[in-house]
Design a protein around this motif. Structure first.
Motif, PDB file in Angstrom:
ATOM      1  N   UNK A   4     -17.646   1.547   1.969  1.00  0.00           N
ATOM      2  CA  UNK A   4     -16.981   0.463   1.216  1.00  0.00           C
ATOM      3  C   UNK A   4     -15.705   0.910   0.523  1.00  0.00           C
ATOM      4  N   UNK A   5     -15.576   2.205   0.243  1.00  0.00           N
ATOM      5  CA  UNK A   5     -14.341   2.684  -0.389  1.00  0.00           C
ATOM      6  C   UNK A   5     -13.142   2.550   0.542  1.00  0.00           C
ATOM      7  N   UNK A   6     -13.412   2.548   1.851  1.00  0.00           N
ATOM      8  CA  UNK A   6     -12.321   2.327   2.805  1.00  0.00           C
ATOM      9  C   UNK A   6     -11.778   0.916   2.679  1.00  0.00           C
ATOM     10  N   UNK A   7     -12.681  -0.062   2.602  1.00  0.00           N
ATOM     11  CA  UNK A   7     -12.254  -1.447   2.401  1.00  0.00           C
ATOM     12  C   UNK A   7     -11.597  -1.631   1.040  1.00  0.00           C
ATOM     13  N   UNK A   8     -12.102  -0.895   0.049  1.00  0.00           N
ATOM     14  CA  UNK A   8     -11.500  -0.958  -1.283  1.00  0.00           C
ATOM     15  C   UNK A   8     -10.066  -0.463  -1.273  1.00  0.00           C
ATOM     16  N   UNK A   9      -9.797   0.595  -0.521  1.00  0.00           N
ATOM     17  CA  UNK A   9      -8.435   1.107  -0.420  1.00  0.00           C
ATOM     18  C   UNK A   9      -7.516   0.072   0.234  1.00  0.00           C
ATOM     19  N   UNK A  10      -7.985  -0.558   1.325  1.00  0.00           N
ATOM     20  CA  UNK A  10      -7.164  -1.555   2.001  1.00  0.00           C
ATOM     21  C   UNK A  10      -6.895  -2.754   1.104  1.00  0.00           C
ATOM     22  N   UNK A  11      -7.892  -3.117   0.315  1.00  0.00           N
ATOM     23  CA  UNK A  11      -7.712  -4.239  -0.607  1.00  0.00           C
ATOM     24  C   UNK A  11      -6.682  -3.904  -1.676  1.00  0.00           C
ATOM     25  N   UNK A  12      -6.763  -2.700  -2.233  1.00  0.00           N
ATOM     26  CA  UNK A  12      -5.785  -2.281  -3.243  1.00  0.00           C
ATOM     27  C   UNK A  12      -4.393  -2.158  -2.645  1.00  0.00           C
ATOM     28  N   UNK A  13      -4.350  -1.775  -1.376  1.00  0.00           N
ATOM     29  CA  UNK A  13      -3.069  -1.627  -0.698  1.00  0.00           C
ATOM     30  C   UNK A  13      -2.342  -2.968  -0.626  1.00  0.00           C
ATOM     31  N   UNK A  14      -3.102  -4.045  -0.473  1.00  0.00           N
ATOM     32  CA  UNK A  14      -2.488  -5.371  -0.438  1.00  0.00           C
ATOM     33  C   UNK A  14      -2.008  -5.829  -1.802  1.00  0.00           C
ATOM     34  N   UNK A  15      -2.608  -5.302  -2.850  1.00  0.00           N
ATOM     35  CA  UNK A  15      -2.212  -5.700  -4.210  1.00  0.00           C
ATOM     36  C   UNK A  15      -0.983  -4.947  -4.702  1.00  0.00           C
ATOM     37  N   UNK A  16      -0.831  -3.726  -4.245  1.00  0.00           N
ATOM     38  CA  UNK A  16       0.275  -2.883  -4.719  1.00  0.00           C
ATOM     39  C   UNK A  16       1.264  -2.685  -3.584  1.00  0.00           C
ATOM     40  N   UNK A  17       2.355  -3.402  -3.627  1.00  0.00           N
ATOM     41  CA  UNK A  17       3.321  -3.383  -2.540  1.00  0.00           C
ATOM     42  C   UNK A  17       4.491  -2.436  -2.804  1.00  0.00           C
ATOM     43  N   UNK A  18       4.486  -1.792  -3.943  1.00  0.00           N
ATOM     44  CA  UNK A  18       5.573  -0.854  -4.251  1.00  0.00           C
ATOM     45  C   UNK A  18       5.489   0.357  -3.340  1.00  0.00           C
ATOM     46  N   UNK A  19       6.640   0.867  -2.945  1.00  0.00           N
ATOM     47  CA  UNK A  19       6.696   1.993  -2.013  1.00  0.00           C
ATOM     48  C   UNK A  19       5.994   3.223  -2.562  1.00  0.00           C
ATOM     49  N   UNK A  20       6.088   3.479  -3.852  1.00  0.00           N
ATOM     50  CA  UNK A  20       5.520   4.698  -4.402  1.00  0.00           C
ATOM     51  C   UNK A  20       4.009   4.680  -4.540  1.00  0.00           C
ATOM     52  N   UNK A  21       3.377   3.511  -4.466  1.00  0.00           N
ATOM     53  CA  UNK A  21       1.930   3.440  -4.667  1.00  0.00           C
ATOM     54  C   UNK A  21       1.180   4.178  -3.566  1.00  0.00           C
ATOM     55  N   UNK A  66      -4.817   1.699  14.967  1.00  0.00           N
ATOM     56  CA  UNK A  66      -3.465   1.229  14.697  1.00  0.00           C
ATOM     57  C   UNK A  66      -2.984   1.802  13.366  1.00  0.00           C
ATOM     58  N   UNK A  67      -1.689   1.815  13.181  1.00  0.00           N
ATOM     59  CA  UNK A  67      -1.102   2.403  11.988  1.00  0.00           C
ATOM     60  C   UNK A  67      -1.158   1.443  10.807  1.00  0.00           C
ATOM     61  N   UNK A  68      -1.303   2.020   9.628  1.00  0.00           N
ATOM     62  CA  UNK A  68      -1.239   1.224   8.407  1.00  0.00           C
ATOM     63  C   UNK A  68       0.209   1.041   7.959  1.00  0.00           C
ATOM     64  N   UNK A  69       0.993   2.097   8.071  1.00  0.00           N
ATOM     65  CA  UNK A  69       2.391   2.037   7.634  1.00  0.00           C
ATOM     66  C   UNK A  69       3.255   1.377   8.695  1.00  0.00           C
ATOM     67  N   UNK A  70       4.056   0.409   8.296  1.00  0.00           N
ATOM     68  CA  UNK A  70       4.962  -0.255   9.214  1.00  0.00           C
ATOM     69  C   UNK A  70       6.204   0.585   9.455  1.00  0.00           C
ATOM     70  N   UNK A  79       6.097  -6.236   3.576  1.00  0.00           N
ATOM     71  CA  UNK A  79       5.534  -5.099   2.841  1.00  0.00           C
ATOM     72  C   UNK A  79       5.531  -3.848   3.713  1.00  0.00           C
ATOM     73  N   UNK A  80       5.678  -2.675   3.109  1.00  0.00           N
ATOM     74  CA  UNK A  80       5.729  -1.446   3.909  1.00  0.00           C
ATOM     75  C   UNK A  80       4.404  -1.083   4.564  1.00  0.00           C
ATOM     76  N   UNK A  81       3.300  -1.648   4.057  1.00  0.00           N
ATOM     77  CA  UNK A  81       1.982  -1.283   4.574  1.00  0.00           C
ATOM     78  C   UNK A  81       1.200  -2.527   4.993  1.00  0.00           C
ATOM     79  N   UNK A  82       0.350  -2.355   5.989  1.00  0.00           N
ATOM     80  CA  UNK A  82      -0.553  -3.420   6.424  1.00  0.00           C
ATOM     81  C   UNK A  82      -1.894  -3.254   5.718  1.00  0.00           C
ATOM     82  N   UNK A  83      -2.620  -4.340   5.624  1.00  0.00           N
ATOM     83  CA  UNK A  83      -3.928  -4.297   4.950  1.00  0.00           C
ATOM     84  C   UNK A  83      -5.077  -4.371   5.943  1.00  0.00           C
TER      85      UNK A  83
END
Length: 267
Positions: A4-21, A66-70, A79-83
């Motif tokens: 579930x931590x993998x899904x949690x990371x993807x979910x947080x990735x969608x919330x934080x769109x800043x490049x440095x996150x 598939x890649x997460x980073x666009x 956004x620079x990353x996919x969720x």
């Protein structure tokens, strides 16, 4: 199968769109990526029990993700990353020329299935020819109870033509499929079942009729249509009257059987 931590990371990735996150959470990404690789290895083994070509054609799980980073060159204004992440299992080792089994991993929208989405005219035309030449086989696969239970939404396409392609009978029972630019079927997992405390299980339903559909697509790419009659016309003449009005609706029973369209719970 998935932590579930993998899904949690993807979910947080969608919330934080800043490049440095992303860089600040590189360790979480590495853990999620490792978990996805482990899940891919399990899927290769499981799907291989139904389609023995899959383990041979996918020796490196890293190439199935598939890649997460666009790519910044093609991601302007996005956004620079996919969720989401797709695990793609190709049975012949050539993703460009074959259908795939897949598992999409995204928080709240996980699903698995098989697809062949192609826009090149030549391979798409071969598939259309195959549908026409083996209409009864196509009908049997899509109307099989096992297929409809596994894929209740029927077939999906990334896009469709407004009209049936030139050279095909516009009143053919499979006319709606001849307009499709690709074919896919998936089974959603809205509330993924737990396969152990805190784990998420799921795998492509390669045993629910998807393998038969996959095989027909593959044979369709390699073989031309039967000769002797115009493409898309059965019996040597176009249908007329009531028969001409009976059109095949994706994911529903074939109206040409029994002379009348039946009800369906496929949608």
């Amino acid at each position: 199968m998935l932590d579930p931590r993998t899904l949690g990371f993807l979910k947080d990735l969608g919330r934080h769109k800043a490049e440095g996150w992303f860089e600040a959470n590189r360790e979480r990404y590495d853990a999620a990526h490792g978990d996805l690789l482990a899940a891919t290895s399990v899927l290769i083994e499981e799907v291989g029990k139904t389609d023995g070509r899959v383990p041979w054609a996918n020796p490196d799980p890293r190439k199935c993700l598939t890649r997460i980073r666009r790519d910044p060159r093609f991601a302007k204004g996005r956004p620079p990353d996919k969720t989401d992440v797709f695990i793609m299992l190709n049975p012949i080792g050539d993703r460009r020329g074959s259908a795939d089994y897949f598992l999409r991993v995204e928080p709240g929208n996980c699903y698995a299935g098989a697809s062949y989405f192609v826009t090149q005219p030549e391979p798409l035309s071969k598939i259309h020819d195959r549908i026409v030449a083996r209409c009864a086989e196509w009908e049997g696969i899509l109307d099989a109870p096992k297929f409809r239970k596994s894929f209740p939404k029927g077939l999906a396409s990334p896009s469709s033509l407004v009209r049936v392609p030139r050279g095909y009978d516009p009143y053919h029972p499979a006319a709606n499929f001849l307009r499709m630019k690709g074919f896919g079927a998936h089974h959603s997992r809205r509330g993924p079942p737990a396969g152990g405390r805190g784990r998420v299980e799921g795998r492509p339903r390669s045993d629910g009729g998807g393998t038969a559909l996959h095989g027909l697509h593959q044979r369709g790419r390699r073989r031309p249509a039967l000769t002797g009659a115009p493409r898309g016309i059965t019996g040597g003449r176009p249908p007329t009257g009531d028969h001409a009005r009976r059109r095949r609706i994706p994911g529903r029973p074939w109206p040409c059987r029994g002379g009348a369209a039946g009800s369906s719970d496929a949608r």
